[in-house]
Write a protein that holds these residues in place. Sequence first.
Motif, short mmCIF file in Angstrom:
data_model
loop_
_atom_site.label_atom_id
_atom_site.label_comp_id
_atom_site.label_asym_id
_atom_site.label_seq_id
_atom_site.Cartn_x
_atom_site.Cartn_y
_atom_site.Cartn_z
N GLN A 83 -9.90 6.95 18.19
CA GLN A 83 -8.66 7.23 19.48
C GLN A 83 -9.92 7.59 20.21
O GLN A 83 -10.97 8.20 20.07
N SER A 111 -5.34 12.04 22.49
CA SER A 111 -4.64 12.42 23.53
C SER A 111 -3.47 11.83 23.45
O SER A 111 -2.89 12.23 24.77
N LEU A 112 -3.55 10.68 23.21
CA LEU A 112 -2.04 9.98 22.60
C LEU A 112 -0.77 10.43 21.84
O LEU A 112 0.31 9.91 22.17
N ALA A 117 0.20 14.19 24.85
CA ALA A 117 0.70 13.23 25.70
C ALA A 117 1.54 14.08 26.91
O ALA A 117 1.36 13.43 28.42
N SER A 120 -0.83 15.87 28.98
CA SER A 120 -1.26 15.15 30.20
C SER A 120 0.26 14.70 31.35
O SER A 120 -0.75 14.25 32.63
N GLU A 121 0.82 14.80 31.23
CA GLU A 121 1.16 14.31 32.60
C GLU A 121 1.52 15.33 33.52
O GLU A 121 2.20 14.80 34.69
N TYR A 239 -3.30 7.79 36.05
CA TYR A 239 -2.21 7.14 35.61
C TYR A 239 -1.97 5.82 36.56
O TYR A 239 -2.71 5.32 37.07
N ASN A 243 0.23 1.51 32.14
CA ASN A 243 -0.30 1.52 31.06
C ASN A 243 -0.17 3.19 31.00
O ASN A 243 -1.05 3.74 30.91
N GLN A 245 0.51 6.03 29.46
CA GLN A 245 -0.89 6.26 27.93
C GLN A 245 -2.15 6.66 28.80
O GLN A 245 -2.52 7.51 28.41
N LYS A 246 -2.27 6.25 30.22
CA LYS A 246 -3.40 6.58 30.51
C LYS A 246 -3.21 8.18 31.90
O LYS A 246 -2.70 6.83 32.95
N THR A 247 -4.31 8.49 31.90
CA THR A 247 -3.69 9.79 32.80
C THR A 247 -4.80 10.70 32.85
O THR A 247 -6.59 10.01 32.13
N PHE A 250 -7.59 10.88 29.63
CA PHE A 250 -7.67 10.01 28.30
C PHE A 250 -9.23 9.56 28.78
O PHE A 250 -10.29 9.43 29.30
#
Length: 354
Positions: A83, A111-112, A117, A120-121, A239, A243, A245-247, A250
Motif C-alpha cells: 500500500q 495514506s488511504l 485520508a 490528506s484533504e 488531487y 480518483n 484517494q489521490k491527494t 499519495f
Amino acid sequence: MKVEPKRRLLGFTLIELLVSMSIIALLVSLLLPAVQQTRESARRMSCLNHMRQLGLAVHNHADVQKRFPASGYLSLDSSGSVQPFFNWAVAILPYIEQNALYDQWDFSQPSLSAGNAKLSETVIPLFTCSSDITLGGRGDLSYAINGGIAWTSTVVGVPDCPIVFPSRGPIDLNGNGIKCPLNPSGDGSPSDRDLLLKTGVCFLESWKVEGTSRHHRFATITDGLSNTLLFAENVRVGYDPKNPQKTWSFADPLATSFYIPSQVCQGDSCAPGNVSLGNANGAPHGINYGINLAEGEAPWPSAFHQGGVNVVFTDGRATFLSENINGNVYYSMVTSQGLSLPAQLRDTELSPAQ
C-alpha cells in the motif's frame, strides 16, 4: 429693444457620444491584456516563492535526516498487501510549519486509512499555485519532485525493477539487453538499478519493511546542487476528481514526481544507437505537453504560465524554465550524476549552463 442671443446648450451629440464610447472601449481593450499580464506575473512570482520555500524545507529535511526524502514510501498493510503510505510532501510537513498535521499522521497506516485520508484533504496553500486552474479545493498539489528517468516496481515477482512512462514497462538503462533479472548481479556493473540512482534525486522506497532503499544526500549530487533540478511545477499531480484517494500525500509515482520521458531510449533500451537525449524535451512528452491530459497521466513539468514552468534547483535557486529548452540541457538538469553515467546516458553535447 435689445434682443438677447440664444444660449447654446452644452452637451454631446449622439455622434460625439458614440465616438467617445468607441475610444473608451478601445482603451479598455488595450489595457485589459496588460492588467491580465500583470496579474499572471504576480501569480507566477507567488508560485515561484512557494517553490523556493519547498526547496528550503527539503534542505532542512536533508540536514536533519542526513538524506533527501523519498518521492514516496510503500509498505505492507495488516493483510500483507503493498500500500502507499506517504510521500515527500508528508515528510516535509514539519519544515513548512505544519507540525500539527504531521503529528496527527499515523505512519503505521497507509495514506488511504480513514484518519490519514481525512488529513490528506487539507488544503495547504504552499502546495498550490494560484495559476493552476485544475485545483479541486481539497488535497491539491501543483508541484512535483525530481524522480529522474524511472520509478521501481515488482515485475513478474522481481522487485525493484526500473519502470518508465509512458510504456509502463522495464527499461534497460545500461543497454546490455537484460531487464530486471531475479539476481541483481546478473545485470552486470553498473546495473540498471545502480544507474537509476544517478538519473534523479528522489525515488520510491520501502517503509518499515525490507525492500527498496535508494536516496541521495547533498554530497552524492555530484553534478552539483546548482545544476540539478529538485522541483518543477506539474498541474497533473495531487488531487484527482476521478480518483479522490489521490491527494498531495499519495505515494503514486505518477502523482508525486516528474520524469524524463522514456523516448530518450528507443524501445526502452539505452543501448548504443538507441539513445537520443534531445528527446528529453519536446512533443509529445516534454514540458507543458501534459496540460490537457488526465491527472496522473502526465509526469512531466507543466503549468498555466505562458511559455514555461517554474523550477527549483537542489541548492534552493528558483527560476522560470522555458518550455523550449534544449532537450540535452534539460536532461542534464534532471540527472544528478551525469558525468558518472555510462557514455550512452551522458550529455556530451551541452552543459546545463548553456
